[in-house]
Write a protein that holds these residues in place. Structure first.
Motif, PDB file in Angstrom:
ATOM      1  N   LYS A  84       0.836  -1.212   0.000  1.00  0.00           N
ATOM      2  CA  LYS A  84       0.000   0.000   0.000  1.00  0.00           C
ATOM      3  C   LYS A  84       0.862   1.250   0.000  1.00  0.00           C
ATOM      4  N   GLY A 144      -8.969   2.250  -3.508  1.00  0.00           N
ATOM      5  CA  GLY A 144      -8.146   1.136  -3.987  1.00  0.00           C
ATOM      6  C   GLY A 144      -6.969   1.537  -4.863  1.00  0.00           C
ATOM      7  N   GLU A 200       1.431  -5.519   3.878  1.00  0.00           N
ATOM      8  CA  GLU A 200       0.661  -6.190   4.919  1.00  0.00           C
ATOM      9  C   GLU A 200       0.130  -7.529   4.418  1.00  0.00           C
ATOM     10  N   GLN A 201      -0.273  -8.297   5.389  1.00  0.00           N
ATOM     11  CA  GLN A 201      -0.816  -9.628   5.150  1.00  0.00           C
ATOM     12  C   GLN A 201      -2.094  -9.505   4.312  1.00  0.00           C
ATOM     13  N   VAL A 249      -5.484 -10.545   3.936  1.00  0.00           N
ATOM     14  CA  VAL A 249      -6.429 -11.172   4.863  1.00  0.00           C
ATOM     15  C   VAL A 249      -7.476 -11.966   4.068  1.00  0.00           C
ATOM     16  N   GLU A 275     -16.497  -7.276   4.116  1.00  0.00           N
ATOM     17  CA  GLU A 275     -16.013  -6.024   4.682  1.00  0.00           C
ATOM     18  C   GLU A 275     -17.157  -5.337   5.412  1.00  0.00           C
ATOM     19  N   GLU A 300      -8.961   0.505   7.827  1.00  0.00           N
ATOM     20  CA  GLU A 300      -8.507   1.885   7.912  1.00  0.00           C
ATOM     21  C   GLU A 300      -9.545   2.815   8.500  1.00  0.00           C
TER      22      GLU A 300
HETATM   23  P1  ADP Z   1      -8.107   2.803  -0.061  1.00  0.00           P
HETATM   24  O1  ADP Z   1      -7.590   3.666   1.023  1.00  0.00           O
HETATM   25  O2  ADP Z   1      -7.543   3.096  -1.403  1.00  0.00           O
HETATM   26  O3  ADP Z   1      -9.611   2.664  -0.064  1.00  0.00           O
HETATM   27  P2  ADP Z   1      -7.882   0.266   1.319  1.00  0.00           P
HETATM   28  O4  ADP Z   1      -6.741   0.089   2.244  1.00  0.00           O
HETATM   29  O5  ADP Z   1      -9.219   0.523   1.932  1.00  0.00           O
HETATM   30  O6  ADP Z   1      -7.510   1.377   0.245  1.00  0.00           O
HETATM   31  O7  ADP Z   1      -8.003  -1.004   0.378  1.00  0.00           O
HETATM   32  C1  ADP Z   1      -8.929  -1.077  -0.674  1.00  0.00           C
HETATM   33  C2  ADP Z   1      -9.530  -2.467  -0.729  1.00  0.00           C
HETATM   34  O8  ADP Z   1      -8.509  -3.447  -0.944  1.00  0.00           O
HETATM   35  C3  ADP Z   1     -10.193  -2.891   0.569  1.00  0.00           C
HETATM   36  O9  ADP Z   1     -11.508  -2.420   0.651  1.00  0.00           O
HETATM   37  C4  ADP Z   1     -10.110  -4.404   0.473  1.00  0.00           C
HETATM   38  O10 ADP Z   1     -11.118  -4.896  -0.405  1.00  0.00           O
HETATM   39  C5  ADP Z   1      -8.778  -4.631  -0.196  1.00  0.00           C
HETATM   40  N1  ADP Z   1      -7.710  -4.801   0.828  1.00  0.00           N
HETATM   41  C6  ADP Z   1      -6.983  -3.824   1.375  1.00  0.00           C
HETATM   42  N2  ADP Z   1      -6.120  -4.316   2.279  1.00  0.00           N
HETATM   43  C7  ADP Z   1      -6.305  -5.643   2.304  1.00  0.00           C
HETATM   44  C8  ADP Z   1      -5.706  -6.727   3.051  1.00  0.00           C
HETATM   45  N3  ADP Z   1      -4.727  -6.525   3.930  1.00  0.00           N
HETATM   46  N4  ADP Z   1      -6.170  -7.974   2.816  1.00  0.00           N
HETATM   47  C9  ADP Z   1      -7.157  -8.204   1.913  1.00  0.00           C
HETATM   48  N5  ADP Z   1      -7.745  -7.241   1.190  1.00  0.00           N
HETATM   49  C10 ADP Z   1      -7.323  -5.967   1.372  1.00  0.00           C
END
Ligand code: ADP
Length: 419
Positions: A158, A166, A195-196, A198, A203, A286
């Motif tokens: 990220k 996204g 990050e891992q 998940v 959600e 987040e």
């Molecule tokens: P943004 O700030 O651009 O919205 P996010 O961190 O919310 O980014 O990530 C966008 C989407 O990516 C999340 O809603 C989820 O669907 C997927 N995602 C993000 N981080 C993870 C994670 N660690 N494991 C699995 N899916 C993730």
């Protein structure tokens, strides 16, 4: 009483003693906050990059300028009761400068930084005992490789700052894929973390509001359905969520708001996954310290909307009742279709209103582009229904999604031909 003329063309002509809230960012969140401000006797003042932006179209009190320009920030803050945000991209040093000059910035920069910087957010959340996915800072490819070896591929990389919807989220499956991402982003000065990945069951989002006085209010936890990293549908409250997990998520969100000193509406985006015992558990993805897409349902589905609540909170008014008014409300985003339909939006609205009179439409005044958030639909379920009745929830959801798809694509998802 006439105020100064603004570069945006507006002249302040306030005649009441009601407060002036200034919002940084002229997108749909500011547009809908202005809508709520009207009912409170106010006019939202907006800092927008362009006179054509969603909020610039509707507020008469617009400063045109950049959120990275301290002079523009000063101008919009001048004489305002409070300065707040429709996005989190204002440089923290500018916010500290404004606070030092006596501007009432809400949420305060000390809190907002945890919504601006994903690495600081993860570290702070872990320090506060909130459950988060495993993570590490990325200074070079080796950090990603080490992390993936300790966890497993794929991992999630990220951008620490500046991502939304996204963008700034990558899920490399191999070292080679990660190498390309890391090399490219670091070369462009983008700070990264890993990050891992998940294994998501779904959600969720826990939305709360908090005032400087310390009052907190929480809407029920909702399910947010994402498509291509963008929120497509919200079901409020989240079906099939145990009372215990829902209460834990709400309490967590309220606690985080209090411990971080958040003021205003805040979304805590959550992942529902399986714990070691196979039972559902939540992790915090987040924080967004502002009205949020997962709270749009409150405009038609709750006694107090997230936009009104944000205003009440930043003004330190007592908060409004966040209770839902129906067993379920579904929000479906109107996301621009692959091509703009031949039928005008005006005509599509005529047809929609004819077929689904219960659909509440919220359009943002934006031009149609593929995937762009153009607006949303809210549908509240009949009072006689129950969230535990899957068919009832599915029916409300189907109508909301059908309405949104019709407006974005000009075609009925159930094949109806209008006869
Ligand atoms: P943004 O700030 O651009 O919205 P996010 O961190 O919310 O980014 O990530 C966008 C989407 O990516 C999340 O809603 C989820 O669907 C997927 N995602 C993000 N981080 C993870 C994670 N660690 N494991 C699995 N899916 C993730």
């Amino acid at each position: 009483m006439n105020g100064p003329a603004h570069p945006g063309g507006a002249t302040r002509t306030g005649v009441s003693d009601l407060p002036v809230v200034a919002m940084i960012g002229g997108g749909q969140l500011a547009r809908m906050t202005h809508q709520a401000a009207i009912a409170l006797g106010q006019t939202l003042r907006v800092l927008a990059a362009d006179p054509a932006e969603s909020a610039s179209q509707v507020s008469p009190d617009v400063v045109i300028g950049s959120h990275t320009d301290l002079a523009a920030l000063r101008l919009v803050a001048d004489g305002a009761t409070v300065l707040t945000f429709d996005h989190e991209h204002v440089p923290p040093e500018h916010l500290h400068a404004l606070v030092a000059e006596g501007v009432n910035v809400q949420p305060p920069p000390e809190a907002l930084v945890y919504a601006q910087d994903k690495l600081m957010m993860r570290r702070k959340l872990r320090e506060l005992g909130a459950p988060v996915p495993d993570f590490a800072e990325v200074r070079g490819l080796q950090d990603v490789v080490d992390f993936a070896e300790a966890n497993s591929w794929p991992v999630v990389i990220k951008a620490i700052r500046g991502g939304y919807d996204g963008r700034g989220v990558w899920m490399p499956k191999t070292e080679a894929e990660a190498e390309a991402i890391v090399a490219d982003q670091l070369a462009h000065g983008v700070g990264l973390m890993v990050e891992q990945k998940v294994p998501l069951r779904r959600e969720l989002s826990a939305m709360v509001a908090r005032s400087p006085f310390g009052q907190g209010a929480t809407w029920p936890v909702v399910e947010s359905v994402q498509r291509d990293g963008v929120c497509a549908v919200v079901v409020a409250p989240a079906p099939k969520l145990s009372d215990e997990l829902a209460a834990r998520a709400e309490q967590l969100a309220l606690r985080l708001a209090a411990e971080l000193g958040v003021v205003g509406s805040m979304a805590v985006e959550l992942f529902e996954t399986a714990g070691p015992d196979g039972k559902p558990m939540i992790l915090v993805n987040e924080l967004a310290m502002r009205p949020h897409n997962t709270g749009h349902w409150t405009q038609n589905g709750a006694i107090t909307s997230q936009f009104e609540q944000h205003l009440r909170a930043v003004l330190d008014y007592p908060l409004g009742d966040p209770s839902p008014i129906a067993p379920v409300t579904v929000m479906a985003n109107i996301l621009g279709g692959p091509q703009t339909p031949a039928m005008s939006m005006d005509e599509r609205l005529h047809h929609l209103f004819g077929r689904l009179p219960e659909a509440k439409v919220h359009l943002y005044g934006k031009g149609e582009r593929p995937g762009r958030k153009l607006g949303h639909i809210n549908i509240t379920g009949a009072i006689s229904g129950s969230l535990d009745d899957a068919a009832y929830v599915a029916d409300v959801r189907e109508r909301a999604e059908r309405a949104a798809h019709w407006l974005s694509h000009g075609e009925w998802s159930d094949g109806w031909d209008g006869k």
